[in-house]
Design an enzyme around this catalytic site. Structure first.
Site, PDB file in Angstrom:
ATOM      1  N   ARG A 197       0.837  -1.201   0.000  1.00 41.27           N
ATOM      2  CA  ARG A 197       0.000   0.000   0.000  1.00 41.27           C
ATOM      3  C   ARG A 197       0.870   1.248   0.000  1.00 41.27           C
ATOM      4  NH1 ARG A 197      -5.302  -1.944   3.513  1.00 41.27           N
ATOM      5  NH2 ARG A 197      -5.494  -3.898   2.363  1.00 41.27           N
ATOM      6  N   GLU A 199       0.700   4.198   0.923  1.00 41.33           N
ATOM      7  CA  GLU A 199       0.224   5.239   1.838  1.00 41.33           C
ATOM      8  C   GLU A 199       1.426   6.039   2.330  1.00 41.33           C
ATOM      9  OE1 GLU A 199      -3.601   2.963   3.809  1.00 41.33           O
ATOM     10  OE2 GLU A 199      -1.589   2.405   4.465  1.00 41.33           O
ATOM     11  N   ARG A 205       1.762   2.891  13.279  1.00 42.64           N
ATOM     12  CA  ARG A 205       0.779   1.869  12.920  1.00 42.64           C
ATOM     13  C   ARG A 205       0.850   1.436  11.462  1.00 42.64           C
ATOM     14  NH1 ARG A 205      -5.063   3.150  15.515  1.00 42.64           N
ATOM     15  NH2 ARG A 205      -4.498   3.155  17.711  1.00 42.64           N
ATOM     16  N   HIS A 206       1.674   2.091  10.659  1.00 37.48           N
ATOM     17  CA  HIS A 206       1.629   1.852   9.218  1.00 37.48           C
ATOM     18  C   HIS A 206       2.913   1.239   8.660  1.00 37.48           C
ATOM     19  CE1 HIS A 206      -1.814   4.672   9.403  1.00 37.48           C
ATOM     20  NE2 HIS A 206      -2.225   3.991   8.349  1.00 37.48           N
ATOM     21  N   GLU A 342      -7.443  -1.031  14.707  1.00 40.29           N
ATOM     22  CA  GLU A 342      -8.130  -1.856  13.712  1.00 40.29           C
ATOM     23  C   GLU A 342      -7.181  -2.957  13.243  1.00 40.29           C
ATOM     24  OE1 GLU A 342      -9.125  -1.675   9.044  1.00 40.29           O
ATOM     25  OE2 GLU A 342      -9.517   0.197  10.132  1.00 40.29           O
ATOM     26  N   SER A 345     -10.665  -5.947   8.693  1.00 43.02           N
ATOM     27  CA  SER A 345     -11.892  -5.419   8.112  1.00 43.02           C
ATOM     28  C   SER A 345     -12.456  -6.453   7.159  1.00 43.02           C
ATOM     29  CB  SER A 345     -11.645  -4.092   7.396  1.00 43.02           C
ATOM     30  OG  SER A 345     -10.785  -4.272   6.290  1.00 43.02           O
ATOM     31  N   ARG A 393      -0.477  -6.056  12.863  1.00 47.11           N
ATOM     32  CA  ARG A 393      -1.390  -5.335  13.765  1.00 47.11           C
ATOM     33  C   ARG A 393      -1.930  -6.235  14.870  1.00 47.11           C
ATOM     34  NH1 ARG A 393      -4.761  -0.318  11.564  1.00 47.11           N
ATOM     35  NH2 ARG A 393      -3.032   0.838  10.671  1.00 47.11           N
TER      36      ARG A 393
END
Length: 419
Positions: A197, A199, A205-206, A342, A345, A393
């Site tokens: 990803r 991002e 957290r990433h 999170e 999902s 996570r």
């Protein structure tokens, strides 16, 4: 007689005794060899000159009297030295000297000789092993989906573009679209897979490359069937780690609490109202920010819920493939949050061709870019749903890690392409 191989992490000379500690790959605690000058003068002479980092093997027996508080004590009959470091190690593999996170990341391959660092990745191993066992016991088939794709599951903003011969393609964000295609023939599949990803975040957290445990199941009644599978999986993983990694959890000073099912369900609208009561306003129809997630986690923890689902997300905040409720405003998407983070999902997907085509257009996506995907929905697609569970996570929440980078050996984020 046992043959033990490893790396010297400590060499201490005390008078006429040399104590050597070895990091042994398959063991958490080090092997401890005591050489006495009077008992084994030749081995004593060799041992006292062994620098930290030396790779060696020995044949020996467990000491009758286990005096070492740090490891498992052996009496060695011989020593075979394979290589010594050409320069001092850049990190302390015994763990006495604190190591900055950046240094830990750079030299993780060396620090895995340290019992504490090793404990993290032995637990990761148990997580993945137990996930596979869970799915195999329930009739899921392991599959492998492409990591070079023509279209992304979650839109173009977070896609890594690459040149593939004469085409511009992308690294896969998720196996989402391919899992759904497989529902045309295989109603229970899973994959342990990397996510890519793009991002531009640099938060604790990433990651830009991470790993997930993905599953998809067909002929479901609603998203509740998928949520049941996910909560049972997470509970199963936690139970396995508590049972199989007692020593590792103790090494990390982690008191991992068991989980009971079903997990608490909290509708998106309820979550928004709770956050509003805490002074945090969520713009109508938007996803929850990380700050909001953390605050909600604190609120839920006070109510006795460490892990909980957030359900019925608004259509405006979801991917095109989620099934909408009859009101057209909310969907059958859910998140699973663990201590305010999170970790997963998922939801029920739209399986009706016409509705899916309309959803793509409403999201501003070009149906022709998804022709390979849409085609599968023409031939008898059953109601289905699935989820992606982030490995790093999950570890971060389970083990109370400060930074997600602690949960992966080779980090890929905005600033790291090596090692």
């Amino acid at each position: 007689m046992s043959r033990v191989c490893g790396w010297v992490i400590r060499n201490k000379v005390v008078g006429r005794v040399v104590i050597v500690e070895l990091s042994v790959g398959e063991h958490l605690k080090p092997a401890v060899i005591v050489f006495k000058k009077d008992r084994d003068p030749e081995l004593y002479s060799i041992a006292r000159e062994l620098p930290v980092g030396t790779a060696l093997c020995f044949d020996g027996e467990l000491a009758v009297e286990q005096r070492s508080k740090r490891g498992i004590e052996y009496v060695a009959k011989n020593l075979e030295v394979y290589s010594k470091p050409v320069e001092p190690l850049p990190v302390d593999t015994i763990g006495k000297v604190p190591t900055l996170l950046d240094t830990r990341i750079r030299y993780r391959y060396l620090l895995l000789r340290n019992p504490v660092e090793k404990a993290l990745f032995r637990i990761r191993h148990v997580i993945l092993k137990s996930a596979r066992k869970f799915f195999e016991e329930r009739g899921f088939i392991e599959v492998h989906t492409p990591k070079i794709v023509a279209a992304g599951a979650e839109g173009g903003a977070t896609l890594f573009e690459i040149q593939y011969f004469e085409h511009k393609v992308y690294l896969s964000q998720s196996p989402q679209l391919y899992k759904q295609i497989l529902m045309a023939s295989l109603p229970r599949v899973y994959e342990i897979t990397p996510y890519f990803r793009a991002e531009k975040f640099n938060t604790r957290r990433h990651l830009n490359e991470s790993w997930g445990i993905d599953a998809e199941q067909g002929f479901i009644g609603s998203e509740e069937d998928v949520m049941h599978t996910l909560e049972e999986l997470v509970k199963y993983i936690i139970d396995c780690v508590r049972k199989e990694a007692v020593e590792e959890l103790e090494m990390l000073s982690v008191d991992l609490k068991p989980l009971s099912t079903p997990f608490k369900r909290l509708e998106y609208r309820e979550a928004v109202d709770i956050l509003a009561s805490e002074g945090i306003e969520i713009p109508e129809g938007e996803d929850l920010s990380e700050f909001a997630e953390r605050k909600l986690g604190e609120y839920m923890a006070e109510k006795g819920y460490s892990i909980y689902f957030i359900t019925k997300f608004p259509w405006s905040a979801t991917g095109f493939y989620y099934m909408r409720e009859s009101d057209g405003v909310y969907t059958r998407k859910f998140d699973l949050d663990y201590y305010g983070l999170e970790i997963s999902s998922g939801g029920q997907r739209e399986h009706r061709y016409d509705m899916l085509l309309d959803a793509l257009k409403q999201k501003g996506l070009r149906p022709e870019s998804f022709s390979f995907y849409l085609e599968a929905f023409k031939y008898g697609m059953p109601p289905h749903g699935g989820f992606g569970l982030g490995v790093e996570r999950l570890m971060m929440s389970m083990l109370k890690l400060d930074n997600i980078r602690e949960a992966t050996i080779f980090v890929r984020d905005r600033t790291r392409l090596t090692p």
